[in-house]
Scaffold this motif. Structure first.
Motif, PDB file in Angstrom:
ATOM      1  N   PHE A 186       0.741  -1.187  -0.122  1.00 57.73           N
ATOM      2  CA  PHE A 186      -0.018  -0.084  -0.023  1.00 57.73           C
ATOM      3  C   PHE A 186       0.795   1.277  -0.016  1.00 57.73           C
ATOM      4  O   PHE A 186       0.402   2.333   0.103  1.00 57.73           O
ATOM      5  CB  PHE A 186      -1.151   0.095   1.313  1.00 57.73           C
ATOM      6  CG  PHE A 186      -1.821  -1.205   1.466  1.00 57.73           C
ATOM      7  CD1 PHE A 186      -2.503  -1.329   0.273  1.00 57.73           C
ATOM      8  CD2 PHE A 186      -1.759  -1.818   2.475  1.00 57.73           C
ATOM      9  CE1 PHE A 186      -3.478  -2.553   0.547  1.00 57.73           C
ATOM     10  CE2 PHE A 186      -2.658  -3.237   2.302  1.00 57.73           C
ATOM     11  CZ  PHE A 186      -3.464  -3.218   1.585  1.00 57.73           C
ATOM     12  N   GLY A 187       2.143   1.197   0.327  1.00 58.06           N
ATOM     13  CA  GLY A 187       2.961   2.244   0.241  1.00 58.06           C
ATOM     14  C   GLY A 187       2.494   3.005   1.760  1.00 58.06           C
ATOM     15  O   GLY A 187       1.788   2.402   2.499  1.00 58.06           O
ATOM     16  N   GLN A 188       3.206   4.324   2.021  1.00 61.58           N
ATOM     17  CA  GLN A 188       2.671   4.780   3.171  1.00 61.58           C
ATOM     18  C   GLN A 188       2.582   6.418   3.102  1.00 61.58           C
ATOM     19  O   GLN A 188       3.340   6.938   2.295  1.00 61.58           O
ATOM     20  CB  GLN A 188       3.884   4.675   4.128  1.00 61.58           C
ATOM     21  CG  GLN A 188       3.419   5.107   5.660  1.00 61.58           C
ATOM     22  CD  GLN A 188       4.496   5.329   6.586  1.00 61.58           C
ATOM     23  OE1 GLN A 188       5.320   4.326   6.547  1.00 61.58           O
ATOM     24  NE2 GLN A 188       4.097   5.857   7.777  1.00 61.58           N
ATOM     25  N   LYS A 189       1.427   6.810   3.295  1.00 64.92           N
ATOM     26  CA  LYS A 189       1.276   8.463   3.264  1.00 64.92           C
ATOM     27  C   LYS A 189       2.286   9.378   3.939  1.00 64.92           C
ATOM     28  O   LYS A 189       2.569   8.729   4.973  1.00 64.92           O
ATOM     29  CB  LYS A 189      -0.044   8.711   3.718  1.00 64.92           C
ATOM     30  CG  LYS A 189      -1.091   9.316   2.573  1.00 64.92           C
ATOM     31  CD  LYS A 189      -2.563   9.303   3.384  1.00 64.92           C
ATOM     32  CE  LYS A 189      -2.908  10.773   3.498  1.00 64.92           C
ATOM     33  NZ  LYS A 189      -4.148  11.007   4.103  1.00 64.92           N
ATOM     34  N   LEU A 190       2.865  10.173   3.063  1.00 64.10           N
ATOM     35  CA  LEU A 190       3.940  10.764   3.902  1.00 64.10           C
ATOM     36  C   LEU A 190       3.000  11.911   5.076  1.00 64.10           C
ATOM     37  O   LEU A 190       2.055  12.347   4.914  1.00 64.10           O
ATOM     38  CB  LEU A 190       4.425  11.753   2.845  1.00 64.10           C
ATOM     39  CG  LEU A 190       5.490  11.216   2.134  1.00 64.10           C
ATOM     40  CD1 LEU A 190       5.820  12.420   0.978  1.00 64.10           C
ATOM     41  CD2 LEU A 190       6.741  10.644   2.699  1.00 64.10           C
ATOM     42  N   THR A 191       3.841  11.802   6.237  1.00 63.81           N
ATOM     43  CA  THR A 191       3.125  12.512   7.513  1.00 63.81           C
ATOM     44  C   THR A 191       4.134  14.050   7.380  1.00 63.81           C
ATOM     45  O   THR A 191       5.010  13.988   6.658  1.00 63.81           O
ATOM     46  CB  THR A 191       3.600  11.833   8.802  1.00 63.81           C
ATOM     47  OG1 THR A 191       4.887  11.659   8.899  1.00 63.81           O
ATOM     48  CG2 THR A 191       3.023  10.506   8.782  1.00 63.81           C
ATOM     49  N   SER A 192       3.521  15.012   8.050  1.00 66.89           N
ATOM     50  CA  SER A 192       4.227  16.250   8.095  1.00 66.89           C
ATOM     51  C   SER A 192       5.609  16.252   8.500  1.00 66.89           C
ATOM     52  O   SER A 192       6.563  17.016   8.317  1.00 66.89           O
ATOM     53  CB  SER A 192       3.286  17.259   8.812  1.00 66.89           C
ATOM     54  OG  SER A 192       3.068  16.794  10.116  1.00 66.89           O
ATOM     55  N   ALA A 193       5.803  15.146   9.710  1.00 66.81           N
ATOM     56  CA  ALA A 193       7.084  14.981  10.358  1.00 66.81           C
ATOM     57  C   ALA A 193       7.931  14.503   9.339  1.00 66.81           C
ATOM     58  O   ALA A 193       9.248  14.912   9.360  1.00 66.81           O
ATOM     59  CB  ALA A 193       6.977  13.915  11.263  1.00 66.81           C
ATOM     60  N   MET A 194       7.480  13.420   8.407  1.00 69.74           N
ATOM     61  CA  MET A 194       8.333  12.869   7.272  1.00 69.74           C
ATOM     62  C   MET A 194       8.834  13.939   6.518  1.00 69.74           C
ATOM     63  O   MET A 194      10.016  14.198   5.949  1.00 69.74           O
ATOM     64  CB  MET A 194       7.728  11.645   6.504  1.00 69.74           C
ATOM     65  CG  MET A 194       7.673  10.484   7.423  1.00 69.74           C
ATOM     66  SD  MET A 194       6.396   9.378   6.896  1.00 69.74           S
ATOM     67  CE  MET A 194       7.099   8.504   5.782  1.00 69.74           C
ATOM     68  N   ILE A 195       7.866  14.848   5.889  1.00 69.39           N
ATOM     69  CA  ILE A 195       8.259  15.826   4.994  1.00 69.39           C
ATOM     70  C   ILE A 195       9.100  16.870   5.591  1.00 69.39           C
ATOM     71  O   ILE A 195      10.168  17.235   4.826  1.00 69.39           O
ATOM     72  CB  ILE A 195       6.994  16.713   4.637  1.00 69.39           C
ATOM     73  CG1 ILE A 195       6.209  15.630   3.693  1.00 69.39           C
ATOM     74  CG2 ILE A 195       7.233  17.802   3.746  1.00 69.39           C
ATOM     75  CD1 ILE A 195       4.899  16.082   3.601  1.00 69.39           C
ATOM     76  N   HIS A 196       9.035  17.288   7.102  1.00 68.58           N
ATOM     77  CA  HIS A 196      10.024  18.052   7.671  1.00 68.58           C
ATOM     78  C   HIS A 196      11.363  17.290   7.757  1.00 68.58           C
ATOM     79  O   HIS A 196      12.306  18.156   7.189  1.00 68.58           O
ATOM     80  CB  HIS A 196       9.333  18.291   9.194  1.00 68.58           C
ATOM     81  CG  HIS A 196      10.204  19.285   9.785  1.00 68.58           C
ATOM     82  ND1 HIS A 196      10.478  20.751   9.258  1.00 68.58           N
ATOM     83  CD2 HIS A 196      10.983  19.202  10.913  1.00 68.58           C
ATOM     84  CE1 HIS A 196      11.196  21.329  10.379  1.00 68.58           C
ATOM     85  NE2 HIS A 196      11.605  20.339  11.049  1.00 68.58           N
ATOM     86  N   GLY A 197      11.543  16.219   7.950  1.00 64.42           N
ATOM     87  CA  GLY A 197      12.722  15.629   8.010  1.00 64.42           C
ATOM     88  C   GLY A 197      13.284  15.316   6.941  1.00 64.42           C
ATOM     89  O   GLY A 197      14.535  15.711   6.688  1.00 64.42           O
ATOM     90  N   ALA A 198      12.575  15.248   5.551  1.00 65.51           N
ATOM     91  CA  ALA A 198      13.316  15.203   4.379  1.00 65.51           C
ATOM     92  C   ALA A 198      13.836  16.495   4.076  1.00 65.51           C
ATOM     93  O   ALA A 198      14.886  16.675   3.352  1.00 65.51           O
ATOM     94  CB  ALA A 198      12.239  14.977   3.304  1.00 65.51           C
ATOM     95  N   ARG A 199      13.181  17.482   4.456  1.00 69.67           N
ATOM     96  CA  ARG A 199      13.533  19.033   4.019  1.00 69.67           C
ATOM     97  C   ARG A 199      14.897  19.340   4.850  1.00 69.67           C
ATOM     98  O   ARG A 199      15.755  19.932   4.270  1.00 69.67           O
ATOM     99  CB  ARG A 199      12.632  20.013   4.402  1.00 69.67           C
ATOM    100  CG  ARG A 199      11.445  19.960   3.270  1.00 69.67           C
ATOM    101  CD  ARG A 199      10.679  21.418   3.482  1.00 69.67           C
ATOM    102  NE  ARG A 199       9.434  21.361   2.655  1.00 69.67           N
ATOM    103  CZ  ARG A 199       8.132  21.805   3.177  1.00 69.67           C
ATOM    104  NH1 ARG A 199       7.989  21.824   4.219  1.00 69.67           N
ATOM    105  NH2 ARG A 199       7.437  21.588   2.116  1.00 69.67           N
ATOM    106  N   GLN A 200      14.841  18.862   6.112  1.00 72.91           N
ATOM    107  CA  GLN A 200      16.210  19.147   6.731  1.00 72.91           C
ATOM    108  C   GLN A 200      17.396  18.191   6.307  1.00 72.91           C
ATOM    109  O   GLN A 200      18.438  18.857   6.167  1.00 72.91           O
ATOM    110  CB  GLN A 200      15.992  18.669   8.227  1.00 72.91           C
ATOM    111  CG  GLN A 200      15.160  19.749   8.954  1.00 72.91           C
ATOM    112  CD  GLN A 200      14.976  19.591  10.796  1.00 72.91           C
ATOM    113  OE1 GLN A 200      14.618  18.350  10.930  1.00 72.91           O
ATOM    114  NE2 GLN A 200      14.964  20.427  11.472  1.00 72.91           N
TER     115      GLN A 200
END
Ligand code: SF4
Length: 206
Positions: A42-56
């Motif tokens: 199913f994959g996994q929906k990105l959470t805001s914490a994951m997006i923030h981490g990826a940006r950092q």
């Protein structure tokens, strides 16, 4: 350890070889084989914490790229370190011992390597990931390896360990279990309350 003169490097990316297990898959499998299966399907929906981490992560990588003098594969960087150089690489692709991944940061010294994984917080999954990177680094000829988890937002060290024989064989047995489970097509549920509580697939699972 204080670095005097350092070669900063980036590595070219070739992608995962067909027969390798990714380090993240192995860590997900360890946390719960069934969750690993659901994530694959199913994959996994990105959470805001994951997006923030990826940006950092991207910010740190761009800073590193600006100061990096060389583009080289990890094998060459290890050879230079064994010859007496000190090197720092970020987002370094690694493939060894049947494992594949991209290490957040690796510091190579003449007699030691330090693998650093940047995470929002400390978790068992993160520890497994760093140990799998260390296992993949062994065939490159590095004997002394330290693994570290550092908090992304403020560089606070969260965990550090010397990778030893027990850790190596732990990763080996996890790899064997992974292959056996995939072959058999059975992905048992871990059903550990702490793990299930935060599992994004708990509704499907129950
Ligand atoms: S709810 Fe628990 S048992 Fe089910 S997939 Fe998630 S972690 Fe595994």
């Amino acid at each position: 350890m204080q670095l005097q003169s350092v070669i900063y490097f980036v590595s070219p990316k070739k992608g995962k070889p067909a027969n390798a297990i990714t380090v993240t898959d192995l860590a997900d499998f360890y946390i719960c084989p069934r969750r690993f299966l659901y994530r694959k399907i199913f994959g996994q929906k990105l959470t805001s914490a994951m997006i923030h981490g990826a940006r950092q992560h991207a910010k740190k990588y761009n800073e590193h790229k600006e100061r990096a003098e060389k583009k080289m594969e990890l094998g060459l960087a290890v050879d230079l370190a064994l010859a007496g150089e000190e090197l720092v690489g970020r987002e370094v692709e690694i493939h060894g011992n049947g494992l594949y991944g991209v290490i957040d940061e690796i510091r190579l010294y003449p007699e030691e390597a330090v693998i650093i994984d940047y995470k929002a917080s400390l978790s068992e999954r993160g520890k497994i990931q760093t140990m799998a990177y260390a296992s993949a680094l062994r065939p490159y000829g590095v004997e002394n390896i330290t693994v570290k988890i550092v908090r992304t937002k403020d560089d606070e060290p969260l965990w550090e360990k010397r990778f030893d024989e027990n850790d190596f064989w732990f990763v080996e047995s996890l790899k064997q279990r992974f292959h056996a489970t995939v072959r058999a097509g059975t992905f048992p549920k871990k059903e550990h309350p702490e793990v299930c509580e935060t599992c994004p697939f708990r509704r499907i699972c129950s």
